[in-house]
Design an enzyme around this catalytic site. Structure first.
Site, PDB file in Angstrom:
ATOM      1  N   VAL A 130       3.912   9.136   1.087  1.00 38.90           N
ATOM      2  CA  VAL A 130       2.751   9.856   1.628  1.00 38.90           C
ATOM      3  C   VAL A 130       3.197  10.837   2.715  1.00 38.90           C
ATOM      4  O   VAL A 130       2.803  12.013   2.722  1.00 38.90           O
ATOM      5  CB  VAL A 130       1.691   8.870   2.186  1.00 38.90           C
ATOM      6  CG1 VAL A 130       0.508   9.643   2.774  1.00 38.90           C
ATOM      7  CG2 VAL A 130       1.207   7.913   1.103  1.00 38.90           C
ATOM      8  N   ARG A 152      -2.414   2.129   7.946  1.00 37.56           N
ATOM      9  CA  ARG A 152      -2.956   0.786   8.067  1.00 37.56           C
ATOM     10  C   ARG A 152      -3.544   0.601   9.458  1.00 37.56           C
ATOM     11  O   ARG A 152      -2.956   1.003  10.462  1.00 37.56           O
ATOM     12  CB  ARG A 152      -1.855  -0.272   7.846  1.00 37.56           C
ATOM     13  CG  ARG A 152      -1.592  -0.567   6.370  1.00 37.56           C
ATOM     14  CD  ARG A 152      -2.790  -1.261   5.713  1.00 37.56           C
ATOM     15  NE  ARG A 152      -2.639  -1.514   4.298  1.00 37.56           N
ATOM     16  CZ  ARG A 152      -3.024  -0.693   3.312  1.00 37.56           C
ATOM     17  NH1 ARG A 152      -3.595   0.471   3.594  1.00 37.56           N
ATOM     18  NH2 ARG A 152      -2.888  -1.033   2.045  1.00 37.56           N
ATOM     19  N   ASP A 154      -9.033   6.355   8.685  1.00 33.88           N
ATOM     20  CA  ASP A 154      -9.458   5.839   7.380  1.00 33.88           C
ATOM     21  C   ASP A 154      -9.316   4.316   7.325  1.00 33.88           C
ATOM     22  O   ASP A 154      -9.903   3.671   6.468  1.00 33.88           O
ATOM     23  CB  ASP A 154      -8.601   6.478   6.271  1.00 33.88           C
ATOM     24  CG  ASP A 154      -9.075   6.092   4.873  1.00 33.88           C
ATOM     25  OD1 ASP A 154     -10.287   6.263   4.591  1.00 33.88           O
ATOM     26  OD2 ASP A 154      -8.260   5.623   4.062  1.00 33.88           O
ATOM     27  N   GLU A 157     -11.559  -4.750   8.780  1.00 36.77           N
ATOM     28  CA  GLU A 157     -12.365  -3.929   7.870  1.00 36.77           C
ATOM     29  C   GLU A 157     -13.459  -4.793   7.251  1.00 36.77           C
ATOM     30  O   GLU A 157     -13.147  -5.823   6.668  1.00 36.77           O
ATOM     31  CB  GLU A 157     -11.483  -3.288   6.801  1.00 36.77           C
ATOM     32  CG  GLU A 157     -10.487  -2.321   7.438  1.00 36.77           C
ATOM     33  CD  GLU A 157      -9.633  -1.517   6.453  1.00 36.77           C
ATOM     34  OE1 GLU A 157      -9.784  -1.716   5.232  1.00 36.77           O
ATOM     35  OE2 GLU A 157      -8.848  -0.692   6.914  1.00 36.77           O
ATOM     36  N   HIS A 199     -11.857   3.375   4.544  1.00 36.82           N
ATOM     37  CA  HIS A 199     -10.656   3.093   3.743  1.00 36.82           C
ATOM     38  C   HIS A 199     -10.754   3.742   2.348  1.00 36.82           C
ATOM     39  O   HIS A 199     -10.745   3.051   1.325  1.00 36.82           O
ATOM     40  CB  HIS A 199     -10.425   1.578   3.620  1.00 36.82           C
ATOM     41  CG  HIS A 199      -9.001   1.229   3.287  1.00 36.82           C
ATOM     42  ND1 HIS A 199      -8.385   0.098   3.718  1.00 36.82           N
ATOM     43  CD2 HIS A 199      -8.069   1.881   2.551  1.00 36.82           C
ATOM     44  CE1 HIS A 199      -7.146   0.045   3.267  1.00 36.82           C
ATOM     45  NE2 HIS A 199      -6.930   1.142   2.539  1.00 36.82           N
TER      46      HIS A 199
HETATM   47  N1  NAD Z   1      -5.660   4.630   3.263  1.00 38.69           N
HETATM   48  C1  NAD Z   1      -5.277   4.274   2.056  1.00 38.69           C
HETATM   49  O1  NAD Z   1      -6.084   3.972   1.190  1.00 38.69           O
HETATM   50  C2  NAD Z   1      -3.812   4.264   1.726  1.00 38.69           C
HETATM   51  C3  NAD Z   1      -3.377   4.692   0.465  1.00 38.69           C
HETATM   52  C4  NAD Z   1      -1.997   4.716   0.205  1.00 38.69           C
HETATM   53  C5  NAD Z   1      -1.091   4.276   1.172  1.00 38.69           C
HETATM   54  N2  NAD Z   1      -1.581   3.804   2.354  1.00 38.69           N
HETATM   55  C6  NAD Z   1      -0.671   3.326   3.387  1.00 38.69           C
HETATM   56  O2  NAD Z   1       0.082   4.432   3.851  1.00 38.69           O
HETATM   57  C7  NAD Z   1       1.328   3.974   4.370  1.00 38.69           C
HETATM   58  C8  NAD Z   1       2.463   4.807   3.779  1.00 38.69           C
HETATM   59  O3  NAD Z   1       2.460   4.651   2.370  1.00 38.69           O
HETATM   60  P1  NAD Z   1       3.697   5.212   1.506  1.00 38.69           P
HETATM   61  O4  NAD Z   1       3.312   5.120   0.087  1.00 38.69           O
HETATM   62  O5  NAD Z   1       4.173   6.490   2.051  1.00 38.69           O
HETATM   63  O6  NAD Z   1       4.777   4.077   1.832  1.00 38.69           O
HETATM   64  P2  NAD Z   1       6.363   4.211   1.739  1.00 38.69           P
HETATM   65  O7  NAD Z   1       6.866   2.820   1.650  1.00 38.69           O
HETATM   66  O8  NAD Z   1       6.737   5.185   0.689  1.00 38.69           O
HETATM   67  O9  NAD Z   1       6.763   4.833   3.167  1.00 38.69           O
HETATM   68  C9  NAD Z   1       6.715   4.142   4.367  1.00 38.69           C
HETATM   69  C10 NAD Z   1       7.769   4.741   5.273  1.00 38.69           C
HETATM   70  O10 NAD Z   1       7.635   4.160   6.568  1.00 38.69           O
HETATM   71  C11 NAD Z   1       8.945   4.004   7.088  1.00 38.69           C
HETATM   72  N3  NAD Z   1       8.913   3.027   8.177  1.00 38.69           N
HETATM   73  C12 NAD Z   1       8.856   1.682   8.096  1.00 38.69           C
HETATM   74  N4  NAD Z   1       8.839   1.147   9.335  1.00 38.69           N
HETATM   75  C13 NAD Z   1       8.885   2.185  10.204  1.00 38.69           C
HETATM   76  C14 NAD Z   1       8.906   2.285  11.617  1.00 38.69           C
HETATM   77  N5  NAD Z   1       8.898   1.186  12.385  1.00 38.69           N
HETATM   78  N6  NAD Z   1       8.951   3.518  12.178  1.00 38.69           N
HETATM   79  C15 NAD Z   1       8.967   4.622  11.413  1.00 38.69           C
HETATM   80  N7  NAD Z   1       8.993   4.599  10.066  1.00 38.69           N
HETATM   81  C16 NAD Z   1       8.932   3.386   9.468  1.00 38.69           C
HETATM   82  C17 NAD Z   1       9.791   3.584   5.902  1.00 38.69           C
HETATM   83  O11 NAD Z   1      11.169   3.859   6.123  1.00 38.69           O
HETATM   84  C18 NAD Z   1       9.204   4.461   4.803  1.00 38.69           C
HETATM   85  O12 NAD Z   1       9.922   5.674   4.669  1.00 38.69           O
HETATM   86  C19 NAD Z   1       1.395   2.478   4.031  1.00 38.69           C
HETATM   87  O13 NAD Z   1       0.946   1.738   5.152  1.00 38.69           O
HETATM   88  C20 NAD Z   1       0.371   2.332   2.918  1.00 38.69           C
HETATM   89  O14 NAD Z   1      -0.145   1.029   2.831  1.00 38.69           O
HETATM   90  C21 NAD Z   1      -2.909   3.820   2.664  1.00 38.69           C
END
Ligand code: NAD
Length: 332
Positions: free
Chosen positions: A164, A244, A268, A273, A291
């Site tokens: 993302v 999150r 979001d 929640e 969300h």
């Molecule tokens: N609002 C929604 O409906 C929705 C939808 C999709 C994803 N999400 C959330 O968005 C977030 C990102 O999703 P994604 O698909 O990109 O995940 P992803 O696993 O591809 O990316 C997460 C990134 O965070 C990094 N990371 C982990 N711990 C860290 C820290 N302490 N400091 C900095 N970076 C750190 C990881 O190295 C990774 O590159 C997740 O929490 C996911 O659950 C929410």
């Protein structure tokens, strides 16, 4: 396929679907010989009693898979949990691992939807069009109260450069924003590939006009932005959380909104929640959505298909894909 199982008396693998999932996803699993039960809205005690009867669960974010549920499942047939979506903070992954239960997610299907939701909220934190729309619907024609700001030439501080985060960065660059990125788990090449500036957290806090988090919720990321971090930020910073709830401390955010440190926030996700912090939600400078990051027709279809295909692969061919709790094999 169904008949083959019937005729040869082979016991079919049973899958419990605990959340809404697309019809085509259900069809993929059914036509591959899996027996499905769709039961949405189950409570923990119901899941505990049902768990031993199923080989697999397919879930979204609507259920919490606790250690008790997993222990009960492990006493029966339960061997895999498939999450349609990315976030697996609603599954006790460590207990699952200890019990030999694989937890898989679908990392790509809703990336675009979550990135677009982030960008939509970012635009609304820059320009109060939601308030202008509300005012027009109240019969007003007010062209003075809703002046906004532009994203161009502003600095976006991005924490977490996964699927993302990368997409958000790409679009932000096309809007001529300067993008700073903090992600301690990525090699330098990844930053270079996307032509973003690698930054330390302190720089993100002190230099950014917008800060957006795209990290999973872990012990390390919980409350990672709180009073101390807000104090370091520029006055008038804008904050986004489509990752999150709990990554940004909500009480600290409310204080920062009230004292003007934060000009506006786009949220979001929430630490509870539906959210309990009503004052935060009701704040005039908070744009909030319930969300909805992954709530597009396309994303729901994508994650449904991904989880269905992974489930068939796992249960019929014993192949584990996108496991998030360190298990490479399905138990017998
Ligand atoms: N609002 C929604 O409906 C929705 C939808 C999709 C994803 N999400 C959330 O968005 C977030 C990102 O999703 P994604 O698909 O990109 O995940 P992803 O696993 O591809 O990316 C997460 C990134 O965070 C990094 N990371 C982990 N711990 C860290 C820290 N302490 N400091 C900095 N970076 C750190 C990881 O190295 C990774 O590159 C997740 O929490 C996911 O659950 C929410």
């Amino acid at each position: 396929m169904l008949d083959i199982f019937k005729n040869f008396g082979v016991e079919k693998m049973k899958v419990l679907i605990t959340d809404e999932i697309s019809a085509s996803a259900l069809e993929i699993m059914k036509s591959s010989g899996l027996e499905l039960d769709v039961k949405v809205g189950l409570k923990e005690d119901e899941l505990i009693s049902l768990a031993p009867n199923y080989d697999a669960f397919v879930i979204r974010s609507g259920v919490k898979i606790t250690a008790k549920i997993l222990e009960s499942g492990a006493n029966g047939k339960l061997k895999i949990i498939g999450r349609a979506g990315v976030g697996v903070d609603n599954v006790d992954k460590d207990s699952a691992k200890a019990l030999g239960i694989v937890v898989e997610n679908t990392p790509f299907g809703n990336t675009n939807a979550a990135a677009e939701q982030t960008l939509a909220l970012m635009m609304l934190t820059a320009r109060p069009n939601y308030l202008a729309c509300k005012s027009m619907k109240e019969g007003k024609w007010d062209r003075k109260s809703f002046e906004g700001t532009e994203l161009k030439a502003k600095t976006l501080g991005l924490i977490g450069f996964g699927n993302v985060g990368k997409k958000v960065a790409k679009v932000a660059q096309s809007l001529e924003m300067n993008v700073l990125v903090y992600d301690p788990f990525l090699a330098d090449e990844k930053f270079k590939e996307l032509n973003v500036t690698k930054a330390e957290l302190n720089e993100i806090y002190t230099k950014s006009d917008y800060i957006t988090v795209h990290v999973p919720l872990t012990d390390k990321t919980k409350n990672m932005i709180s009073d101390e971090q807000f104090d370091k930020m520029k006055n008038g910073v804008r904050i986004l959380n489509v990752a999150r709830g709990g990554v940004i401390n909500e009480n600290a955010l409310l204080t920062a909104l009230n004292n003007g440190k934060v000009a506006s926030a786009g949220l979001d996700v929430y630490s509870e929640e539906p959210p309990l912090n009503k004052e935060l939600i009701m704040h005039n400078n908070v744009i909030c959505t319930p969300h909805l990051g992954a709530s597009t027709i396309e994303a729901q279809e994508n994650v449904g298909l991904e989880v269905a295909e992974q489930m068939v692969l796992a249960l019929n061919k014993k192949e584990v894909k996108n496991c998030v709790n360190g298990l490479s094999k399905l138990k017998e």
